[in-house]
Motif scaffolding. Structure first.
Motif, PDB file in Angstrom:
ATOM      1  N   SER A   1      -5.320 -31.588   7.980  1.00  0.00           N
ATOM      2  CA  SER A   1      -4.972 -30.793   6.800  1.00  0.00           C
ATOM      3  C   SER A   1      -4.341 -29.477   7.223  1.00  0.00           C
ATOM      4  O   SER A   1      -3.498 -28.931   6.505  1.00  0.00           O
ATOM      5  N   MET A   2      -4.715 -28.959   8.398  1.00  0.00           N
ATOM      6  CA  MET A   2      -4.080 -27.736   8.886  1.00  0.00           C
ATOM      7  C   MET A   2      -2.594 -27.959   9.142  1.00  0.00           C
ATOM      8  O   MET A   2      -1.759 -27.114   8.796  1.00  0.00           O
ATOM      9  N   LEU A   3      -2.254 -29.092   9.743  1.00  0.00           N
ATOM     10  CA  LEU A   3      -0.848 -29.404   9.968  1.00  0.00           C
ATOM     11  C   LEU A   3      -0.097 -29.517   8.641  1.00  0.00           C
ATOM     12  O   LEU A   3       1.008 -28.975   8.491  1.00  0.00           O
ATOM     13  N   ILE A   4      -0.688 -30.198   7.682  1.00  0.00           N
ATOM     14  CA  ILE A   4      -0.047 -30.354   6.376  1.00  0.00           C
ATOM     15  C   ILE A   4       0.190 -28.990   5.734  1.00  0.00           C
ATOM     16  O   ILE A   4       1.279 -28.696   5.221  1.00  0.00           O
ATOM     17  N   ASP A   5      -0.818 -28.122   5.788  1.00  0.00           N
ATOM     18  CA  ASP A   5      -0.676 -26.787   5.197  1.00  0.00           C
ATOM     19  C   ASP A   5       0.379 -25.970   5.936  1.00  0.00           C
ATOM     20  O   ASP A   5       1.165 -25.249   5.305  1.00  0.00           O
ATOM     21  N   LEU A   6       0.412 -26.066   7.248  1.00  0.00           N
ATOM     22  CA  LEU A   6       1.430 -25.342   8.020  1.00  0.00           C
ATOM     23  C   LEU A   6       2.840 -25.774   7.629  1.00  0.00           C
ATOM     24  O   LEU A   6       3.732 -24.941   7.438  1.00  0.00           O
ATOM     25  N   LEU A   7       3.048 -27.078   7.522  1.00  0.00           N
ATOM     26  CA  LEU A   7       4.372 -27.598   7.187  1.00  0.00           C
ATOM     27  C   LEU A   7       4.798 -27.198   5.784  1.00  0.00           C
ATOM     28  O   LEU A   7       5.996 -27.126   5.486  1.00  0.00           O
ATOM     29  N   GLN A   8       3.812 -26.929   4.908  1.00  0.00           N
ATOM     30  CA  GLN A   8       4.120 -26.516   3.542  1.00  0.00           C
ATOM     31  C   GLN A   8       4.119 -25.003   3.376  1.00  0.00           C
ATOM     32  O   GLN A   8       4.305 -24.498   2.264  1.00  0.00           O
ATOM     33  N   GLY A   9       3.900 -24.289   4.470  1.00  0.00           N
ATOM     34  CA  GLY A   9       3.903 -22.834   4.411  1.00  0.00           C
ATOM     35  C   GLY A   9       2.683 -22.234   3.749  1.00  0.00           C
ATOM     36  O   GLY A   9       2.700 -21.074   3.326  1.00  0.00           O
ATOM     37  N   LYS A  10       1.597 -23.004   3.670  1.00  0.00           N
ATOM     38  CA  LYS A  10       0.390 -22.522   3.012  1.00  0.00           C
ATOM     39  C   LYS A  10      -0.521 -21.792   4.005  1.00  0.00           C
ATOM     40  O   LYS A  10      -0.317 -21.835   5.216  1.00  0.00           O
ATOM     41  N   ARG A  11      -1.522 -21.124   3.476  1.00  0.00           N
ATOM     42  CA  ARG A  11      -2.531 -20.499   4.311  1.00  0.00           C
ATOM     43  C   ARG A  11      -3.322 -21.575   5.059  1.00  0.00           C
ATOM     44  O   ARG A  11      -3.397 -22.726   4.616  1.00  0.00           O
ATOM     45  N   ILE A  12      -3.895 -21.206   6.197  1.00  0.00           N
ATOM     46  CA  ILE A  12      -4.641 -22.166   7.006  1.00  0.00           C
ATOM     47  C   ILE A  12      -6.032 -21.618   7.331  1.00  0.00           C
ATOM     48  O   ILE A  12      -6.259 -20.410   7.351  1.00  0.00           O
ATOM     49  N   GLU A  13      -6.957 -22.543   7.619  1.00  0.00           N
ATOM     50  CA  GLU A  13      -8.346 -22.173   7.882  1.00  0.00           C
ATOM     51  C   GLU A  13      -8.584 -21.883   9.364  1.00  0.00           C
ATOM     52  O   GLU A  13      -9.592 -22.294   9.946  1.00  0.00           O
ATOM     53  N   VAL A  14      -7.693 -21.142   9.970  1.00  0.00           N
ATOM     54  CA  VAL A  14      -7.775 -20.893  11.403  1.00  0.00           C
ATOM     55  C   VAL A  14      -9.001 -20.053  11.760  1.00  0.00           C
ATOM     56  O   VAL A  14      -9.590 -20.249  12.828  1.00  0.00           O
TER      57      VAL A  14
ATOM     58  N   ALA B   1      -6.460 -20.042  23.363  1.00  0.00           N
ATOM     59  CA  ALA B   1      -4.994 -20.093  23.417  1.00  0.00           C
ATOM     60  C   ALA B   1      -4.413 -20.672  22.129  1.00  0.00           C
ATOM     61  O   ALA B   1      -3.433 -20.141  21.571  1.00  0.00           O
ATOM     62  N   LEU B   2      -5.014 -21.745  21.636  1.00  0.00           N
ATOM     63  CA  LEU B   2      -4.526 -22.359  20.403  1.00  0.00           C
ATOM     64  C   LEU B   2      -4.761 -21.443  19.201  1.00  0.00           C
ATOM     65  O   LEU B   2      -3.934 -21.379  18.281  1.00  0.00           O
ATOM     66  N   TYR B   3      -5.881 -20.729  19.201  1.00  0.00           N
ATOM     67  CA  TYR B   3      -6.159 -19.763  18.140  1.00  0.00           C
ATOM     68  C   TYR B   3      -5.074 -18.697  18.077  1.00  0.00           C
ATOM     69  O   TYR B   3      -4.573 -18.354  17.000  1.00  0.00           O
ATOM     70  N   GLU B   4      -4.671 -18.194  19.236  1.00  0.00           N
ATOM     71  CA  GLU B   4      -3.640 -17.151  19.259  1.00  0.00           C
ATOM     72  C   GLU B   4      -2.282 -17.688  18.801  1.00  0.00           C
ATOM     73  O   GLU B   4      -1.497 -16.960  18.193  1.00  0.00           O
ATOM     74  N   VAL B   5      -2.014 -18.962  19.076  1.00  0.00           N
ATOM     75  CA  VAL B   5      -0.773 -19.579  18.590  1.00  0.00           C
ATOM     76  C   VAL B   5      -0.793 -19.710  17.068  1.00  0.00           C
ATOM     77  O   VAL B   5       0.223 -19.475  16.385  1.00  0.00           O
ATOM     78  N   LEU B   6      -1.943 -20.069  16.517  1.00  0.00           N
ATOM     79  CA  LEU B   6      -2.046 -20.362  15.082  1.00  0.00           C
ATOM     80  C   LEU B   6      -2.308 -19.138  14.225  1.00  0.00           C
ATOM     81  O   LEU B   6      -1.938 -19.112  13.039  1.00  0.00           O
ATOM     82  N   ARG B   7      -2.928 -18.122  14.786  1.00  0.00           N
ATOM     83  CA  ARG B   7      -3.378 -16.975  13.997  1.00  0.00           C
ATOM     84  C   ARG B   7      -2.272 -16.282  13.200  1.00  0.00           C
ATOM     85  O   ARG B   7      -2.500 -15.856  12.060  1.00  0.00           O
ATOM     86  N   PRO B   8      -1.048 -16.159  13.726  1.00  0.00           N
ATOM     87  CA  PRO B   8      -0.001 -15.511  12.939  1.00  0.00           C
ATOM     88  C   PRO B   8       0.333 -16.240  11.632  1.00  0.00           C
ATOM     89  O   PRO B   8       0.965 -15.643  10.741  1.00  0.00           O
ATOM     90  N   TYR B   9      -0.075 -17.502  11.522  1.00  0.00           N
ATOM     91  CA  TYR B   9       0.223 -18.283  10.327  1.00  0.00           C
ATOM     92  C   TYR B   9      -0.950 -18.351   9.348  1.00  0.00           C
ATOM     93  O   TYR B   9      -0.917 -19.106   8.387  1.00  0.00           O
ATOM     94  N   ALA B  10      -1.982 -17.537   9.612  1.00  0.00           N
ATOM     95  CA  ALA B  10      -3.200 -17.607   8.809  1.00  0.00           C
ATOM     96  C   ALA B  10      -2.925 -17.415   7.324  1.00  0.00           C
ATOM     97  O   ALA B  10      -3.528 -18.074   6.464  1.00  0.00           O
ATOM     98  N   ARG B  11      -1.980 -16.550   6.990  1.00  0.00           N
ATOM     99  CA  ARG B  11      -1.696 -16.246   5.585  1.00  0.00           C
ATOM    100  C   ARG B  11      -0.469 -16.998   5.065  1.00  0.00           C
ATOM    101  O   ARG B  11       0.032 -16.691   3.978  1.00  0.00           O
ATOM    102  N   GLY B  12      -0.015 -17.988   5.831  1.00  0.00           N
ATOM    103  CA  GLY B  12       1.126 -18.779   5.388  1.00  0.00           C
ATOM    104  C   GLY B  12       2.430 -18.053   5.646  1.00  0.00           C
ATOM    105  O   GLY B  12       2.486 -17.003   6.283  1.00  0.00           O
ATOM    106  N   LYS B  13       3.502 -18.643   5.111  1.00  0.00           N
ATOM    107  CA  LYS B  13       4.826 -18.045   5.310  1.00  0.00           C
ATOM    108  C   LYS B  13       5.029 -16.859   4.372  1.00  0.00           C
ATOM    109  O   LYS B  13       4.511 -16.822   3.277  1.00  0.00           O
TER     110      LYS B  13
END
Length: 314
Positions: free
Chosen positions: A266-279, A302-314
């Motif tokens: 679901s995180m991947l789906i939300d990322l692709l849709q520009g939505k917020r993520i539960e990182v 390392a993965l947290y730091e990659v994903l964290r900038p997308y926490a609030r979506g696009k």
């Protein structure tokens, strides 16, 4: 009062893909269910009811829905099913729904939710649960289920945990006739952690790579790193004093081997849709808990730091 078994007025706080699905099942089984929703989803539910499309059969239920919990008042059971990033606005909505008799069953991802809910309503009201289901909110008022899993595992998280409590057993018996797969447990914490031991790496790898699992799992090096991330989360759980299964890593590997290649988190789906993520609930909590306990989590970090900038979506 808190030892009294819950009865049959449910409130669904978070009426999206998960809460809406289970709430609709409970309505169809004859329970009174008050849905809390907002925006276009609220309007559609008021106008057309709540529609479920599923391999198990499609159905629509008329619903009692509002955006104001004070209009619902205290209920017997609250299912707390909002995304974790909405907790700032959702947690204060619990208070009007709770009195001495109320049980709040949180089904959020991660392991932080029980404490956060207890901070609002008190530990005595809280049950912890994990759900295994694949649903999506396809349109306002429309929830689509893929597959047939609809399982909730739940139990106590605070206080005495020597047997399945009376209120857990009673709530299980209330929900099973709604065609919900129920497993009641003495202590919910190991099961919550076992889900996170899988979900944290699965969401992180697929999300960071922007790829379904098949391409990643077919690479032997990625498999090794994925299972190393599993070991990191398991180590944090054990450092927390949680007695997770000794076979959890083996079971995750076997599950991954059998997973369809096209499976997306679901995180991947939300990322692709520009939505917020539960990182923060999935990866951030492991990083923070690991640091506090002196447990190294280099891959998850390392993965947290990659994903964290997308926490609030696009």
């Amino acid at each position: 009062m808190m030892n009294s078994p819950p009865t049959e007025h449910f409130a669904i706080l978070g009426s999206g893909a998960v809460g809406g699905y289970y709430g609709a099942k409970l309505v169809r089984a004859g329970h009174r269910v008050s849905f809390l929703a907002r925006g276009a989803h609220l309007a559609a539910m008021r106008e057309r009811g709540l529609q479920i499309c599923s391999p198990l059969g499609d159905f629509t239920v008329s619903v009692e829905v509002t955006d104001d919990p004070s209009l619902v008042g205290p209920v017997d059971v609250v299912l707390f099913t909002v995304k974790t990033y909405d907790n700032d606005t959702a947690l204060p909505m619990l208070a009007p729904l709770v009195d001495d008799r109320t049980v709040v069953l949180t089904l959020q991802n991660g392991v932080d939710s029980s404490e956060e809910v207890a901070g609002v309503v008190g530990e005595a009201h809280v049950l912890g649960g994990a759900t295994y289901i694949a649903t999506g909110l396809s349109a306002p008022g429309l929830i689509e289920q893929t597959g047939t899993h609809r399982k909730i595992v739940f139990g106590e998280v605070f206080g005495e945990r020597s047997r399945v409590s009376d209120r857990v057993a009673t709530l299980g018996r209330l929900m099973e006739p709604a065609d919900i797969e129920i497993e009641t447990v003495v202590d919910a914490r190991p099961r919550l952690w076992e889900k996170l031991i899988y979900l944290c790496p699965f969401a992180a790898f697929t999300g960071a790579a922007r790829s379904p699992i098949g391409k990643l799992w077919s690479d032997s090096g990625t498999q090794v790193r994925f299972m190393a991330a599993v070991a990191e989360v398991e180590a944090v759980a054990r450092a927390e004093g949680v007695d997770v299964s000794v076979t959890v890593a083996r079971e995750i590997r076997e599950y991954m081997d059998a997973l369809p290649a096209a499976t997306r988190s679901s995180m991947l789906i939300d990322l692709l849709q520009g939505k917020r993520i539960e990182v923060e609930a999935l990866q951030g909590t492991i990083v923070r808990r690991g640091q506090a306990l002196g447990v190294a989590t280099p891959i998850v970090t390392a993965l947290y730091e990659v994903l964290r900038p997308y926490a609030r979506g696009k």
